[in-house]
Every structure is written in C-alpha cells, then in structure tokens.
Motif scaffolding. Structure first.
Motif, mmCIF file in Angstrom:
data_model
loop_
_atom_site.group_PDB
_atom_site.id
_atom_site.type_symbol
_atom_site.label_atom_id
_atom_site.label_comp_id
_atom_site.label_asym_id
_atom_site.label_seq_id
_atom_site.Cartn_x
_atom_site.Cartn_y
_atom_site.Cartn_z
ATOM 1 N N LYS A 222 19.685 -11.708 10.383
ATOM 2 C CA LYS A 222 19.163 -11.086 9.157
ATOM 3 C C LYS A 222 19.222 -12.062 7.983
ATOM 4 O O LYS A 222 18.298 -12.134 7.170
ATOM 5 C CB LYS A 222 19.978 -9.831 8.824
ATOM 6 C CG LYS A 222 19.773 -8.669 9.782
ATOM 7 C CD LYS A 222 20.706 -7.509 9.441
ATOM 8 C CE LYS A 222 20.495 -6.310 10.341
ATOM 9 N NZ LYS A 222 21.480 -5.230 10.043
ATOM 10 N N GLU B 260 16.179 -13.087 5.459
ATOM 11 C CA GLU B 260 16.290 -12.845 4.011
ATOM 12 C C GLU B 260 16.180 -14.166 3.239
ATOM 13 O O GLU B 260 15.534 -14.239 2.196
ATOM 14 C CB GLU B 260 17.617 -12.170 3.669
ATOM 15 C CG GLU B 260 17.766 -11.848 2.190
ATOM 16 C CD GLU B 260 19.176 -11.431 1.840
ATOM 17 O OE1 GLU B 260 19.989 -12.324 1.480
ATOM 18 O OE2 GLU B 260 19.465 -10.228 1.901
ATOM 19 N N LEU C 210 16.080 -3.677 7.043
ATOM 20 C CA LEU C 210 16.654 -4.055 8.353
ATOM 21 C C LEU C 210 17.930 -3.279 8.671
ATOM 22 O O LEU C 210 18.538 -3.482 9.718
ATOM 23 C CB LEU C 210 16.951 -5.568 8.373
ATOM 24 C CG LEU C 210 15.794 -6.502 8.066
ATOM 25 C CD1 LEU C 210 16.239 -7.963 8.169
ATOM 26 C CD2 LEU C 210 14.607 -6.239 8.993
ATOM 27 N N GLY D 87 17.338 -6.320 3.171
ATOM 28 C CA GLY D 87 18.548 -5.666 3.699
ATOM 29 C C GLY D 87 18.294 -4.209 4.051
ATOM 30 O O GLY D 87 18.493 -3.811 5.212
ATOM 31 N N HIS E 242 24.067 -8.304 13.691
ATOM 32 C CA HIS E 242 23.116 -9.433 13.688
ATOM 33 C C HIS E 242 22.956 -10.025 12.294
ATOM 34 O O HIS E 242 21.843 -10.319 11.843
ATOM 35 C CB HIS E 242 21.768 -8.997 14.267
ATOM 36 C CG HIS E 242 21.871 -8.562 15.695
ATOM 37 N ND1 HIS E 242 22.031 -9.457 16.732
ATOM 38 C CD2 HIS E 242 21.894 -7.318 16.255
ATOM 39 C CE1 HIS E 242 22.121 -8.794 17.876
ATOM 40 N NE2 HIS E 242 22.062 -7.489 17.615
ATOM 41 N N ARG E 243 24.082 -10.219 11.609
ATOM 42 C CA ARG E 243 24.062 -10.685 10.228
ATOM 43 C C ARG E 243 23.451 -12.082 10.088
ATOM 44 O O ARG E 243 22.750 -12.364 9.130
ATOM 45 C CB ARG E 243 25.477 -10.675 9.658
ATOM 46 C CG ARG E 243 26.029 -9.283 9.415
ATOM 47 C CD ARG E 243 27.428 -9.335 8.815
ATOM 48 N NE ARG E 243 27.889 -8.018 8.372
ATOM 49 C CZ ARG E 243 28.588 -7.183 9.139
ATOM 50 N NH1 ARG E 243 28.879 -7.528 10.408
ATOM 51 N NH2 ARG E 243 28.977 -6.000 8.707
ATOM 52 N N LEU F 198 15.427 -11.069 16.257
ATOM 53 C CA LEU F 198 14.424 -11.316 15.211
ATOM 54 C C LEU F 198 13.038 -10.924 15.715
ATOM 55 O O LEU F 198 12.298 -10.189 15.051
ATOM 56 C CB LEU F 198 14.450 -12.800 14.805
ATOM 57 C CG LEU F 198 15.524 -13.188 13.783
ATOM 58 C CD1 LEU F 198 15.806 -14.685 13.824
ATOM 59 C CD2 LEU F 198 15.113 -12.759 12.376
ATOM 60 N N LEU G 87 13.708 -7.301 14.112
ATOM 61 C CA LEU G 87 13.797 -7.565 12.662
ATOM 62 C C LEU G 87 12.451 -7.955 12.061
ATOM 63 O O LEU G 87 11.990 -7.321 11.108
ATOM 64 C CB LEU G 87 14.843 -8.658 12.396
ATOM 65 C CG LEU G 87 16.268 -8.354 12.863
ATOM 66 C CD1 LEU G 87 17.186 -9.546 12.603
ATOM 67 C CD2 LEU G 87 16.824 -7.090 12.191
ATOM 68 N N GLY H 60 25.423 -12.203 6.164
ATOM 69 C CA GLY H 60 24.142 -11.481 6.132
ATOM 70 C C GLY H 60 23.177 -11.975 5.086
ATOM 71 O O GLY H 60 22.108 -11.401 4.900
#
Ligand SMILES: O=C(O)CCC(=O)N[C@@H](C(=O)O)c1ccccc1
Length: 368
Positions: A100, A104, A90, A87, A96-97, A67, A71, A268
């Motif tokens: 993420k 989100e 990234l 989505g 790395h769901r 992160l 991210l 995700g």
C-alpha cells in the motif's frame, strides 16, 4: 486525479557488498517500482518488501500479487484519487502495508508533481539537508568491521549503526567504541534477535554509551521491551514493532520505547509516517528515518521525510553507493556527511530509463 494506468516493475540491483543482519545475508536487492500515470503527471513509488518474508510478513512476490489483484484495481476503478484517499480506498484489504505504501507514494508523487510541490514541501520539511547515518552489517571478524567503520567515517557518515545478534554484540561494539572514541555516534540494531532472558546480557551494552538499541526483542513483545527498558540504561528504539500511529502510541504508553525508527514502507506510507512523527513529537519521543535498502526513489522520499522537525537523530538515509554501484536514479551522494533534500517537484528524482531497464526483471501493466 484520475489514474489511467499503473505499471509494476520487479527490479533487482546487486549490492556492492553482502549485507548481513540477524535475519540473514542479502547479496542483491529485489524491489518493486510502481509507476502511476495520470493525465497531469507520472508518479513513482517503491515497495520496500524484500525477497523473503524475514523482516516482516511481506515479500516482493506477495506484494506484487496483492497490488495486481487487490490494490491497483481499487484505484483504477475510482473516479478520482488523491494521496489522502488512497488509504481509505485500500482499507478493505487487510495488512500489506509495504504494498500500500508503494502505491500511495506513487500517487503522492504524481499529485505533488502536478502541483509543482516537492515531497519536502508537501510533508513539511524544515531543513534543506539531513545528516547521514550508515548501517554496518555483521562481519566475519572484528578487524574487518573496524576497517568498514573506518571507511564509512572517512566518507563523512555522522552515525554508525552496528547490526548485532547473539555471539556478535559485546565484543564488536566494544572494539568499535575503543577504536573510534567516545564522540562517535554509535547505536546497535538487533532485528529482534534476543529474548527477555537476555536482559542482563544486553545491559552490558550500557558500558558503551550507545545512542540506542534498536528492536532487541520480537516485534509483538511490547511488554518485553518495556521490561527490558527498565533493566537497561541504553534507550530502546523500536522498528519492526511500529507499524502505524496506533502501534506507536501503544508502545509509547507502555514504556516500550524511548525512540522510534520511522520507515514509510513499514508503516503504510509517507502520510502515516508523518502521523507517527507528529504523535512522537507530541509525546517527546525523538524519531529517525530508517532504511530498507531503497533505490534513489525511496531515498529521495526518505531524505524529505528526515527533514521534518522531530527527526532529530541521524537516520539510515545513506548515499546510494552504500549499497549500489549504479542506482536507478541519479545517485544520492554524501556532502559533508549530509544528503541534500530534493527540491524539484514530487520526489525530485525520476528513474534513468536505461538504468531502470537494466534492473528490471518483469513489467506488468494495468489500465482503467
Ligand atoms: O541503510 C539502509 O537502507 C538499510 C538500513 C538497515 O539496516 N535496514 C535493516 C533494518 O532492520 O533496519 C534491514 C531492513 C530490511 C532488511 C534487512 C535489514
């Protein structure tokens, strides 16, 4: 929305009782709380990756690192961001769901709060409360398990999920079925503890009229689950194997599952979770909302998700006190075996500052 700042808090919450699965025993829950600041609203997200990479390849330090280094910078450098563009923004970062999903979720929360819309409204909920199931860990003895199940049923839980592993399966499941009768909704979760060689052994579970057997085999063994499904009467449910709408479609096409456990963190995010819900609905595959020992933040989002129309089986969206003596938000409580779906904007809950501070181990902040 323009994201001005993202704050990550590593938190740790003690569990009210050890939670043992085929993966090991947890005594406290480590998690990452993500706070996104925009000119219009704050948004909150929760990363469900645990302390160790045992349920999936993700773990809390790894999620925090990806992160911070890969991210969050992508979102901070974007002119504007919406939950639906997270989505794609990234996508260049592989996997790395869970990390993420947390980001989100926070952007979705900020967006919905700024629009005065609840998660339930934003996702398409059709109910104002959802039935609560409970996950019961592996215990030291059958009497201890019976006492735990009796207590959860007395609290009003609508469905019992028993963790199983080789050596703790037929006997405890039979004991619970015989003690609590045929009307108790009962299912088992193996967390991939078995192999295809166990088919005949697992077929003995057919005697107990279970709703499903969850993730009996390795997450990558779709063909094994399809073969197992042909050898069992009990419906097969997948958890770890379903990481996206695509993998759900593949599993269904291969006959690897009859039911899907949807966990927003594993797939995700809530938007992909809804895609899987819709895909399963079109395929006639019922779904239910799984749990990752979330705090009230994730519990709020999961309650809203579990209110979508194809969530027709009770999920693991239990009360906060199933795991935590003190949650970081107002606690979710069981009302007549159900959780009320939050109706306030966004998640409908926010962390209680003192509780969040008490649970926080480290805080890191990134600005535009
Ligand atoms: O109620 C909950 O939040 C937990 C439900 C549960 O059993 N989670 C399991 C699972 O495999 O689904 C689990 C997830 C992560 C870690 C350990 C166990």
């Amino acid at each position: 929305m323009r994201i001005e700042r993202v704050r990550l808090r590593r938190i740790s919450l003690p569990l009210v009782s050890p939670f043992r699965t085929s993966l090991g025993t947890e005594y406290e829950r480590s998690a990452l709380v993500v706070q996104v600041s925009t000119p219009d609203a704050e948004g909150w997200g929760e990363c469900v990756a645990g302390a160790d990479p045992d349920y999936s390849s993700e773990y809390v330090e790894g999620a925090e690192d990806v992160l911070l280094r890969h991210l969050v910078p992508r979102l901070l450098s974007a002119e504007t961001v919406t939950a639906h563009t997270v989505g794609p923004l990234l996508a260049a970062v592989k996997g790395h769901r869970m990390a993420k999903a947390a980001l989100e979720m926070a952007v979705l929360d900020a967006e919905l709060r700024s629009q005065g819309l609840s998660f339930a409204a934003g996702l398409g909920a059709v109910a104002d409360r959802v039935p609560s199931g409970v996950s019961v860990g592996i215990m030291d003895s059958v009497p201890e398990l019976i006492d735990a199940v009796a207590a959860y049923l007395a609290q009003g839980y609508q469905r019992i999920k028993l963790k199983i592993e080789p050596g703790w399966d037929i006997v405890p499941v039979r004991a619970v079925r015989e003690r609590f009768g045929d009307d108790t909704l009962l299912q088992v979760d193996a967390n991939a503890a078995y192999t295809r060689a166990d088919t005949r052994h697992l077929a003995r579970l057919d005697a107990f009229d279970l709703l499903l057997i969850e993730q009996p085999l390795d997450e990558e063994d779709l063909l094994g689950h399809a073969a197992l499904a042909r050898g069992l009467r009990t419906p097969i449910c997948l958890d770890e194997s379903v990481v996206s709408a695509r993998s759900a479609a593949d599993a269904i096409a291969l006959g690897a599952c009859h039911i899907v456990n949807i966990k927003p963190g594993r797939v995700g995010g809530y938007l992909e979770a809804r895609r899987i819900h819709d895909l399963c609905a079109a395929a006639g595959i019922p779904v239910w909302c799984g749990g990752m020992l979330e705090t009230g933040l994730g519990r709020a989002g999961n309650a809203a998700l579990a209110a979508l129309p194809n969530f027709t089986l009770p999920g693991d969206v239990s009360a906060s006190n199933r795991y935590f003596a003190t949650d970081i938000t107002e606690p979710f409580t069981l009302q007549d075996g159900h959780l009320t779906v939050p109706t306030a904007p966004g998640l409908g809950v926010t962390p209680i500052p003192a509780a969040l501070d008490r649970a926080t181990r480290t805080t890191t902040e990134l600005h535009r």
